[in-house]
Design a protein around this motif. Structure first.
Motif, PDB file in Angstrom:
ATOM      1  N   VAL A 293     -58.636 -30.784  20.765  1.00 54.15           N
ATOM      2  CA  VAL A 293     -58.257 -31.494  21.987  1.00 54.15           C
ATOM      3  C   VAL A 293     -57.027 -32.342  21.722  1.00 54.15           C
ATOM      4  CG1 VAL A 293     -60.632 -31.541  22.821  1.00 54.15           C
ATOM      5  CG2 VAL A 293     -59.726 -33.497  21.538  1.00 54.15           C
ATOM      6  N   GLU A 294     -56.314 -32.654  22.792  1.00 56.60           N
ATOM      7  CA  GLU A 294     -55.132 -33.494  22.708  1.00 56.60           C
ATOM      8  C   GLU A 294     -55.505 -34.850  22.120  1.00 56.60           C
ATOM      9  OE1 GLU A 294     -51.756 -35.308  25.761  1.00 56.60           O
ATOM     10  OE2 GLU A 294     -53.095 -33.678  26.383  1.00 56.60           O
TER      11      GLU A 294
ATOM     12  N   GLY B 234     -57.705 -26.492  23.197  1.00 54.57           N
ATOM     13  CA  GLY B 234     -57.596 -25.130  22.729  1.00 54.57           C
ATOM     14  C   GLY B 234     -56.288 -24.814  22.038  1.00 54.57           C
ATOM     15  N   PRO B 235     -56.078 -23.546  21.696  1.00 56.45           N
ATOM     16  CA  PRO B 235     -54.950 -23.154  20.843  1.00 56.45           C
ATOM     17  C   PRO B 235     -53.585 -23.352  21.483  1.00 56.45           C
ATOM     18  CG  PRO B 235     -56.150 -21.222  21.620  1.00 56.45           C
ATOM     19  CD  PRO B 235     -56.980 -22.411  21.971  1.00 56.45           C
ATOM     20  N   ILE B 236     -53.492 -23.308  22.819  1.00 58.26           N
ATOM     21  CA  ILE B 236     -52.222 -23.576  23.499  1.00 58.26           C
ATOM     22  C   ILE B 236     -52.292 -24.922  24.215  1.00 58.26           C
ATOM     23  CG2 ILE B 236     -50.575 -22.696  25.245  1.00 58.26           C
ATOM     24  CD1 ILE B 236     -50.398 -21.001  22.946  1.00 58.26           C
TER      25      ILE B 236
ATOM     26  N   GLY C  34     -55.709 -19.424  25.587  1.00 59.50           N
ATOM     27  CA  GLY C  34     -54.429 -19.255  24.910  1.00 59.50           C
ATOM     28  C   GLY C  34     -53.817 -17.903  25.218  1.00 59.50           C
ATOM     29  N   LEU C  35     -54.638 -16.855  25.204  1.00 61.71           N
ATOM     30  CA  LEU C  35     -54.142 -15.514  25.499  1.00 61.71           C
ATOM     31  C   LEU C  35     -53.765 -15.377  26.965  1.00 61.71           C
ATOM     32  CD1 LEU C  35     -56.637 -13.414  23.347  1.00 61.71           C
ATOM     33  CD2 LEU C  35     -54.206 -13.795  22.891  1.00 61.71           C
ATOM     34  N   TRP C  36     -54.484 -16.074  27.851  1.00 60.65           N
ATOM     35  CA  TRP C  36     -54.107 -16.072  29.270  1.00 60.65           C
ATOM     36  C   TRP C  36     -52.692 -16.599  29.438  1.00 60.65           C
ATOM     37  CZ3 TRP C  36     -53.049 -20.711  31.939  1.00 60.65           C
ATOM     38  CH2 TRP C  36     -52.718 -20.546  33.295  1.00 60.65           C
ATOM     39  N   TYR C  37     -52.413 -17.735  28.853  1.00 63.99           N
ATOM     40  CA  TYR C  37     -51.069 -18.290  29.007  1.00 63.99           C
ATOM     41  C   TYR C  37     -50.031 -17.348  28.400  1.00 63.99           C
ATOM     42  CZ  TYR C  37     -47.312 -21.641  29.413  1.00 63.99           C
ATOM     43  OH  TYR C  37     -46.129 -22.238  29.761  1.00 63.99           O
ATOM     44  N   TRP C  38     -50.303 -16.875  27.202  1.00 64.51           N
ATOM     45  CA  TRP C  38     -49.350 -16.022  26.473  1.00 64.51           C
ATOM     46  C   TRP C  38     -49.015 -14.751  27.245  1.00 64.51           C
ATOM     47  CZ3 TRP C  38     -46.618 -16.782  22.034  1.00 64.51           C
ATOM     48  CH2 TRP C  38     -46.037 -15.662  21.427  1.00 64.51           C
TER      49      TRP C  38
END
Length: 377
Positions: A238-239, A268-270, A307-311
């Motif tokens: 987390v941030e 998360g990762p992103i 993360g994969l959604w954003y990527w």
């Protein structure tokens, strides 16, 4: 998508030396036997260990050369600890043990100058000299000679079998093996599991699975390099700046912030943040993240999916998705622009850009592939 970013952690280099039988399991991912096929061995610049002119004459130089699938680049490892091509052995000229002693092809005679082992850092070592197989002058030019040199941990001493999955078997089919993942993230938080990552891949089957083997590995390295930068080497889930938490609720959205004003901080990762990003990611993934954003910090596979959604789907401040940037060979720099370009690119924060690039260069080395062009934004 503002987020708190962290510089990646340095990779700890293991000094554990494995017996040559383990070479196959760790470096070449094939079972050990009396003489096992390895195929191409890639090194600096994604080029191959090559026998000059495909000659099997004694004394033929062993060099770096563009990978071409020829017999001059087809190696086997024998049960006696030798590496062989064209029916002869990788040999240190004149049984040398000094830095700069060149290697060649020679009749297999069982001498100590023809014995090789590998350590867990992917160095190929001659035990008698206690030195590493090395590319002379760190050159990536065709014909660059190979030699032995004191082990330094540098990229000109790292080797991978290009046609196999380095680092061990990989039932998931992902181009990054679990051992490579662990090598990339030696201090990672246990939350970020390899199994969580591979379970998430089904959400975006084109990720690291489009184009040539080189492109697939480059995309995996690019994603994980940005992830490493965002999370301090997969340390932070987390941030860390809690003062930012209430800032990520956009009340102008019709759905508001049902989980609370301060619920949409980076995770998360992103480091997914903002209520509208949780809504969009959740809708795409079939998960109600708007109502329960905490799933991103509770469930590893869900975190990896965000993360994969954003990527794979978001341009961010860039002009293309990070996935398309790598598949279409726009370069790693465009992935930085799509993730945090408004804060980092065009000279805004060169240190942060360099952190991401350094991670990417290190990860491509681990995967045995050249990083390509256009690394900066």
């Amino acid at each position: 998508m503002p987020r708190q970013s962290f510089r990646g952690l340095s990779l700890a280099r293991s000094a554990v030396v494995l017996a040559v039988g383990a070479l196959l399991a760790t470096l070449f991912a094939v079972p050990a036997s009396a003489a096992d096929p390895v195929g191409q061995i890639t090194g600096l610049g994604g080029k191959c260990v090559d026998v000059a002119g495909a000659s099997n004459a004694n004394g033929t130089p062993v060099q770096l050369y563009d990978c071409n699938g020829s017999a001059a680049q087809s190696w086997t490892v024998a049960g006696d600890g030798t590496l062989r091509a064209l029916g002869k052995c990788l040999d240190i000229v004149d049984r040398g043990t000094a830095d700069g002693s060149l290697v060649q092809l020679w009749d297999c005679g069982g001498g100590a100058n023809q014995k090789w082992v590998v350590n867990s850092a992917r160095d190929i070592v001659n035990p008698q000299a206690n030195k590493c197989l090395d590319v002379k002058d760190r050159s990536t030019a065709n014909g660059a000679r190979l030699q032995i040199w004191t082990c330094t941990g540098q990229s000109n001493q790292k080797w991978t079998a290009a046609g196999t999955t380095p680092g061990g078997g990989n039932p998931s089919g992902f181009v990054v093996s679990e051992s490579q993942f662990n090598q990339m993230f030696p201090s990672r938080n246990p939350f970020y599991t390899y199994s969580g990552l591979t379970a998430a891949l089904s959400a975006y089957p084109g990720f690291a699975n489009s184009g040539s083997d080189t492109v697939k590995r480059q995309e995996a390295a690019a994603f994980l390099a940005n992830v490493s930068h965002e999370t301090g080497g997969l340390v932070y889930v987390v941030e860390q700046n809690t003062a930012n938490y209430p800032h990520y609720c956009d009340p102008n959205q019709s759905y508001g912030c049902p989980a609370g004003q301060a619920a949409y901080y980076g995770r998360g990762p992103i480091q997914l943040s903002w209520n509208f990003n949780y809504k969009a990611a959740g809708d795409a993934l079939g998960i109600n993240l708007l109502a329960d954003p905490w799933r991103v910090e509770r469930e590893s596979a869900v975190a990896w999916k965000t993360g994969l959604w954003y990527w794979n789907t978001q341009n961010g401040p860039g002009t293309m998705t990070p996935h398309n940037a790598m598949v279409n060979q726009a370069g790693f720099g465009q992935t930085i622009r799509s993730i945090n370009g408004s804060l980092e690119c065009d000279g805004r924060n060169p240190a942060q850009v360099q952190s991401r690039v350094t991670n990417y260069q290190r990860f491509t080395q681990i995967l045995g592939v050249a990083p390509g062009n256009n690394l900066y934004c």
